[in-house]
Design a protein around this motif. Structure first.
Motif, PDB file in Angstrom:
ATOM      1  N   ALA A 183       0.814  -1.219   0.000  1.00  0.00           N
ATOM      2  CA  ALA A 183       0.000   0.000   0.000  1.00  0.00           C
ATOM      3  C   ALA A 183       0.846   1.266   0.000  1.00  0.00           C
ATOM      4  O   ALA A 183       0.384   2.331  -0.422  1.00  0.00           O
ATOM      5  CB  ALA A 183      -0.938   0.004   1.201  1.00  0.00           C
ATOM      6  N   GLN A 220      -5.491  -2.336  -6.205  1.00  0.00           N
ATOM      7  CA  GLN A 220      -6.657  -2.762  -5.436  1.00  0.00           C
ATOM      8  C   GLN A 220      -6.245  -3.131  -4.007  1.00  0.00           C
ATOM      9  O   GLN A 220      -6.950  -2.822  -3.044  1.00  0.00           O
ATOM     10  CB  GLN A 220      -7.321  -3.965  -6.115  1.00  0.00           C
ATOM     11  N   LEU A 223      -5.787  -0.045  -1.929  1.00  0.00           N
ATOM     12  CA  LEU A 223      -7.066   0.535  -1.524  1.00  0.00           C
ATOM     13  C   LEU A 223      -7.671  -0.215  -0.348  1.00  0.00           C
ATOM     14  O   LEU A 223      -8.235   0.392   0.572  1.00  0.00           O
ATOM     15  CB  LEU A 223      -8.036   0.540  -2.717  1.00  0.00           C
ATOM     16  N   VAL A 224      -7.546  -1.549  -0.368  1.00  0.00           N
ATOM     17  CA  VAL A 224      -8.059  -2.361   0.739  1.00  0.00           C
ATOM     18  C   VAL A 224      -7.301  -2.029   2.023  1.00  0.00           C
ATOM     19  O   VAL A 224      -7.891  -1.876   3.099  1.00  0.00           O
ATOM     20  CB  VAL A 224      -7.927  -3.863   0.419  1.00  0.00           C
ATOM     21  N   VAL A 226      -5.820   0.739   2.861  1.00  0.00           N
ATOM     22  CA  VAL A 226      -6.233   2.056   3.351  1.00  0.00           C
ATOM     23  C   VAL A 226      -7.615   1.973   3.991  1.00  0.00           C
ATOM     24  O   VAL A 226      -7.861   2.502   5.080  1.00  0.00           O
ATOM     25  CB  VAL A 226      -6.240   3.091   2.202  1.00  0.00           C
ATOM     26  N   ARG A 227      -8.533   1.278   3.309  1.00  0.00           N
ATOM     27  CA  ARG A 227      -9.907   1.146   3.802  1.00  0.00           C
ATOM     28  C   ARG A 227      -9.944   0.459   5.160  1.00  0.00           C
ATOM     29  O   ARG A 227     -10.735   0.810   6.041  1.00  0.00           O
ATOM     30  CB  ARG A 227     -10.743   0.358   2.794  1.00  0.00           C
ATOM     31  N   GLU A 228      -9.058  -0.531   5.347  1.00  0.00           N
ATOM     32  CA  GLU A 228      -9.052  -1.299   6.603  1.00  0.00           C
ATOM     33  C   GLU A 228      -8.175  -0.648   7.676  1.00  0.00           C
ATOM     34  O   GLU A 228      -8.038  -1.189   8.768  1.00  0.00           O
ATOM     35  CB  GLU A 228      -8.553  -2.718   6.331  1.00  0.00           C
ATOM     36  N   GLY A 229      -7.574   0.490   7.339  1.00  0.00           N
ATOM     37  CA  GLY A 229      -6.801   1.204   8.336  1.00  0.00           C
ATOM     38  C   GLY A 229      -5.390   0.705   8.574  1.00  0.00           C
ATOM     39  O   GLY A 229      -4.756   1.058   9.584  1.00  0.00           O
ATOM     40  N   PRO A 233      -4.362   7.157   4.478  1.00  0.00           N
ATOM     41  CA  PRO A 233      -4.586   7.541   3.077  1.00  0.00           C
ATOM     42  C   PRO A 233      -3.429   8.382   2.552  1.00  0.00           C
ATOM     43  O   PRO A 233      -2.855   9.182   3.288  1.00  0.00           O
ATOM     44  CB  PRO A 233      -5.903   8.357   3.115  1.00  0.00           C
TER      45      PRO A 233
END
Length: 235
Positions: A183, A220, A223-224, A226-229, A233
């Motif tokens: 990430a 992808q 993004l996962v 970042v979304r899951e912390g 971001p």
């Protein structure tokens, strides 16, 4: 000569002696080895034949015992030890001495460790919170070529079969670390340098992360993460 356990004459029955299970205890804490030994040696069907302080010591002792045809039936070992850890020692023992069974007795109950131990050929997995009777039962089961699992471990394995982990819970601790590095935009080589592993291993971890998360690209995956912390971001 009369067969053991059959009548040798009127009113006389010979004693049937059950062969005792030969055990090698492996743990880097002497007090743990002494405690286990003290319990096992009072059992009629157990015999502690040796102790070892780490995985390499265990392998050396097994080599010597094999040369004298005195291999133990069961090796009871911890996972976290110096020189050669329990997981690597288990793999070596089961490959080199297929007649010797390994029972893991450890403080670590993470499923990643459980899977690794079983994949390496362990016949049992116990947590050190287990009682003496459970330890003896695991050794006896291994000697019979059965598998004995700590009840808590067995429940988690059953839960995995009923409800396979999805999302981040499907990833091992190392794979989560790899995902976080992906990430941040790191290449396989940079990931390998960061985690002190080979680039090939890093590439395998990245592939496993994408497969488990059912993704097709590193973007992808980022993004996962970042979304899951796992990572903040990107600004």
């Amino acid at each position: 000569m009369d067969a053991p356990g059959r009548e040798a004459g009127p009113g006389i029955v010979t004693e049937h002696k059950t062969r005792r299970v030969r055990v090698l205890i492996v743990d880097d804490h002497a007090v743990v080895r002494r405690g286990i030994r003290a319990y096992l040696e009072v059992l009629d069907d157990m015999e502690v034949v040796a102790e070892a302080g780490d995985g390499q010591d265990a392998l050396d002792k097994l080599e010597t015992m094999a040369a004298h045809r005195e291999l133990p039936d069961v090796v009871l070992l911890d996972l976290l030890m110096p020189k050669v850890d329990g997981s690597a020692a288990t793999a070596k023992i089961t490959k080199t001495y297929p007649g010797v069974r390994v029972v893991v007795l450890t403080s670590f109950g993470e499923m990643e460790r459980v899977h690794a131990a079983l994949a390496n050929g362990a016949s049992g997995y116990l947590l050190k919170s287990a009682g003496p009777a459970e330890v003896a039962a695991a050794i006896q089961a291994a000697a019979r070529d059965d598998v004995f699992l700590d009840p808590a471990v067995a429940r988690r394995l059953t839960q995995e079969m009923v409800s396979p982990p999805t999302g981040l819970s499907a990833l091992t601790e190392r794979e989560r670390a790899v995902l976080a590095l992906v990430a941040t935009g790191k290449s396989n080589k940079a990931i390998a340098d960061e985690l002190v592993i080979s680039e090939r291993t890093a590439r395998t971890h990245v592939s496993n992360v994408l497969r488990k998360l059912q993704l097709t690209s590193r973007t992808q995956a980022a993004l996962v993460a970042v979304r899951e912390g796992l990572v903040p971001p990107q600004t």
